[in-house]
Design a protein around this motif. Structure first.
Motif: not given
Length: 138
Positions: A93-96, A83-84, A77-79
């Motif tokens: 959700v931001l992933f990497s 809100t996108g 999880i990056v964030r």
């Protein structure tokens, strides 16, 4: 007339640029969408009202299908929920796949109730959350 026409063209170009970014998504199971970001980050937006398992399920599917990740590859999880940045949707959700490339400090593999930055799960672990009962899709 020319001034009005040039203003119209400028507005159309601006709207077109925003639209192409938002329409650049991949459809996933159960109505989820994933939006690629610059570099190694991707944004996951499940259907509104989805459970937390839907984020891990969609993140796992995108990592596997579109980024070529193996089953034991962790994604981070990056964030957390917010809100996108690409989609503009609420509750994304931001992933990497790469914690180093996204400036994330890995916190290890943890449970699905946390969306803390650095939390991780393997692709296989995320896929195990694609059960329709966990997603509220029954």
């Amino acid at each position: 007339m020319i001034k009005a026409l040039s203003t119209l063209v400028l507005c159309a170009a601006a709207v077109s640029a925003c639209t192409s970014e938002v329409s650049n998504f991949k459809s996933l199971k159960y109505g989820a969408r994933a939006y690629p970001h610059d570099g190694v980050v991707f944004e996951v937006a499940p259907q509104l009202g989805s459970t937390r398992s839907a984020y891990w399920c969609a993140g796992s599917e995108y990592a596997r299908r579109y980024l070529g990740a193996g089953w034991q590859t962790p994604f981070y999880i990056v964030r957390g929920l917010g809100t996108g940045e690409v989609s503009g949707r609420k509750d994304t959700v931001l992933f990497s796949l790469d914690p180093g490339g996204s400036q994330v400090q890995p916190r290890g593999i943890i449970g699905t109730t946390s969306f803390s930055v650095g939390s991780a799960m393997t692709v296989q672990g995320g896929d195990s959350h694609c059960d329709p009962f966990l997603l509220g899709q029954f």
